[in-house]
Design a protein around this motif. Structure first.
Motif, short mmCIF file in Angstrom:
data_model
loop_
_atom_site.label_atom_id
_atom_site.label_comp_id
_atom_site.label_asym_id
_atom_site.label_seq_id
_atom_site.Cartn_x
_atom_site.Cartn_y
_atom_site.Cartn_z
N SER A 64 -3.15 5.76 7.20
CA SER A 64 -3.67 4.47 7.33
C SER A 64 -4.14 3.70 6.11
N GLY A 65 -4.89 2.61 6.26
CA GLY A 65 -5.49 1.65 5.21
C GLY A 65 -6.22 0.66 5.81
N TRP A 66 -6.26 -0.67 5.24
CA TRP A 66 -7.08 -1.60 5.84
C TRP A 66 -6.71 -1.83 7.27
N SER A 67 -7.92 -2.06 7.96
CA SER A 67 -7.77 -2.29 9.51
C SER A 67 -7.19 -1.01 10.11
N GLY A 68 -7.73 0.15 9.58
CA GLY A 68 -7.11 1.40 10.22
C GLY A 68 -7.71 1.60 11.43
N ARG A 111 -1.05 2.16 -5.81
CA ARG A 111 -2.18 3.23 -6.38
C ARG A 111 -2.65 3.96 -5.28
N MET A 112 -3.18 3.18 -4.35
CA MET A 112 -3.87 3.61 -3.19
C MET A 112 -3.01 4.72 -2.35
N GLY A 113 -1.69 4.17 -2.16
CA GLY A 113 -0.67 5.03 -1.32
C GLY A 113 -0.12 6.29 -2.06
N MET A 114 -0.27 6.12 -3.48
CA MET A 114 0.05 7.15 -4.16
C MET A 114 -0.94 8.39 -4.24
N TYR A 115 -2.13 7.89 -4.41
CA TYR A 115 -3.25 8.92 -4.11
C TYR A 115 -3.16 9.55 -2.75
N MET A 116 -2.83 9.06 -1.94
CA MET A 116 -2.78 9.63 -0.54
C MET A 116 -1.44 10.63 -0.43
N LEU A 117 -0.37 10.33 -1.11
CA LEU A 117 0.89 11.18 -1.32
C LEU A 117 0.36 12.39 -1.98
N GLU A 118 -0.26 12.35 -2.96
CA GLU A 118 -1.04 13.58 -3.84
C GLU A 118 -1.71 14.13 -2.82
N GLU A 119 -2.48 13.52 -1.82
CA GLU A 119 -3.57 14.57 -1.18
C GLU A 119 -2.51 14.99 -0.04
N VAL A 137 0.66 -1.19 -0.06
CA VAL A 137 -0.14 0.04 -0.03
C VAL A 137 0.90 1.26 0.12
N TYR A 138 1.94 1.32 0.81
CA TYR A 138 2.78 2.12 1.02
C TYR A 138 4.30 2.01 0.34
N PRO A 139 4.40 1.90 -0.96
CA PRO A 139 5.65 1.19 -1.16
C PRO A 139 6.91 2.09 -0.78
N SER A 140 7.94 1.71 -0.78
CA SER A 140 9.18 2.60 -0.23
C SER A 140 9.36 3.88 -0.85
N LEU A 148 -6.72 12.53 8.41
CA LEU A 148 -6.23 10.92 8.39
C LEU A 148 -6.32 10.68 6.72
N PHE A 149 -5.11 10.23 6.26
CA PHE A 149 -5.17 9.81 4.77
C PHE A 149 -5.24 8.23 5.01
N TYR A 150 -6.42 7.75 4.29
CA TYR A 150 -6.77 6.31 4.28
C TYR A 150 -6.70 5.66 2.92
N ALA A 151 -5.77 5.05 2.88
CA ALA A 151 -5.21 4.41 1.42
C ALA A 151 -5.96 3.03 1.37
N ALA A 152 -7.20 3.32 1.44
CA ALA A 152 -7.82 2.02 1.07
C ALA A 152 -9.38 2.35 0.53
N GLY A 153 -10.46 1.66 0.80
CA GLY A 153 -11.59 2.02 0.22
C GLY A 153 -12.59 2.86 1.24
N SER A 154 -13.76 2.46 1.17
CA SER A 154 -14.72 3.12 2.25
C SER A 154 -14.09 3.31 3.44
N VAL A 155 -14.52 4.61 4.08
CA VAL A 155 -13.97 4.75 5.49
C VAL A 155 -15.17 4.48 6.61
N LYS A 156 -16.27 4.02 6.05
CA LYS A 156 -17.34 3.37 7.03
C LYS A 156 -16.97 2.99 8.36
#
Length: 331
Positions: free
Chosen positions: A56-60, A300-308, A16-19, A77-85
């Protein structure tokens, strides 16, 4: 420089968060500790008290009162996953904490998977696969093949994924129906879909694709009677949640209607019990919750959060910020 923590399930963390993404994050944020789970984070209140941001991400971490009382400085909070519900509570909105999510990034592979299955099912692909395996010869193509010309695809819920699938289907000569009681006619027209009832989706579609979030009111909403009213040789695709379908009723109808194909990327329970008929049914295709981000796709999810993050530190408006209103459409 603001301070932050990585808090999520550790097994997929490096995907999710590559080096390269982590190193770039550290150019903007002082990371206080190695990645940790929610349980570990709660054991270290001295770290939570310092955190301005959490990645964060899955099981945040569930952002309830007790967690936020400790993470008293938390701004975003930057959530590198899907729904935050699963992690957001009313305490988040009361404290004006910003939540941004990679739900759109995670939706991309689900949209791609769904599109591939819609087109394959419109060619009656799975029916032919099982017939060739059974008869050990190529058939005379007795099934009426809808194909992607003037056929009908029905979408159940215009969630993030449902909308993405609708956008993709604009490229084809396909009529798209949709059932979503929260979408108005103007929005439907923009998406290129025709709103109709749930029953009409099943009655009129060559392929039905399910994208409904699992909520109290959607649990068990797809019943045996819906499968029974499907067209001859129609297909259903479920990449949402297994519990949206009343599974025992579905099995009963699919046992009687062997012309129907169900492509199930999700089930209830997941995986099915070892004695489940689903494993033996020829007209059921099971995939192991494969549609979402897998392997390198997770980056891709980690990259989206980096851009955010870059938008956040420069004072720009966050592109993927969640609020109580847009939270509803997240599948």
């Amino acid at each position: 420089m603001e301070k932050g923590l990585f808090i999520m399930r550790l097994e997929p963390f490096d995907y999710v968060y590559p080096s390269a993404v982590r190193e770039e994050i550290k150019q903007f944020i002082e990371i206080l500790a190695p990645p940790m789970t929610e349980e570990t984070a709660r054991l270290h209140p001295e770290l939570l008290k310092q955190a301005d941001v959490i990645f964060s991400g899955w099981s945040g971490p569930r952002l309830d009162e007790s967690f936020l009382e400790t993470a008293e400085k938390l701004k975003v909070l930057f959530y590198a996953a899907g729904s935050v519900k699963p992690i957001v509570t009313d305490a988040v909105w009361k404290r004006n904490i910003k939540i941004t999510t990679a739900v759109r990034a995670n939706a991309i592979p689900v949209i791609e998977f769904t599109l591939s299955q819609v087109l394959f099912c419109l060619k009656n692909g799975w029916q032919y696969v099982r017939q060739v395996k059974r008869d050990k010869m190529f058939p005379e193509k007795p099934f009426p093949i809808a194909g992607s010309f003037q056929s009908t695809v029905g979408l159940i819920s215009l969630s993030t994924v449902g909308r993405g699938v609708a956008e993709q289907l604009k490229r084809f000569d396909i009529e798209v129906l949709a059932y979503d009681p929260f979408v108005n006619k103007k929005e439907a027209e923009r998406l290129g879909v025709t709103l109709c009832s749930l029953e009409q989706v099943f009655q009129q579609s060559d392929v039905v694709s399910l994208h409904t979030p699992l909520l109290g009111e959607t649990r068990g909403m797809i019943r045996g009677e819906h499968f029974a009213m499907m067209n001859q040789h129609a297909s259903l695709i479920n990449t949402a949640r297994g519990a949206i379908i009343r599974q025992s009723e579905m099995i009963r109808v699919l046992t009687e209607r062997t012309d129907i194909t169900a492509v199930l990327d999700v089930t209830d329970p997941e995986p099915p019990a070892v004695d489940s008929p689903l494993y033996q049914m020829e007209n059921v295709v099971l995939t192991p919750h494969l549609a979402g981000s897998e392997g390198a796709e997770c980056g891709r999810m980690g990259m989206y959060m980096l851009e955010e993050l870059k938008r956040y530190v420069s004072g720009e408006r966050l592109k993927w910020q969640v609020n109580p209103e847009n939270l509803r459409i997240q599948a």
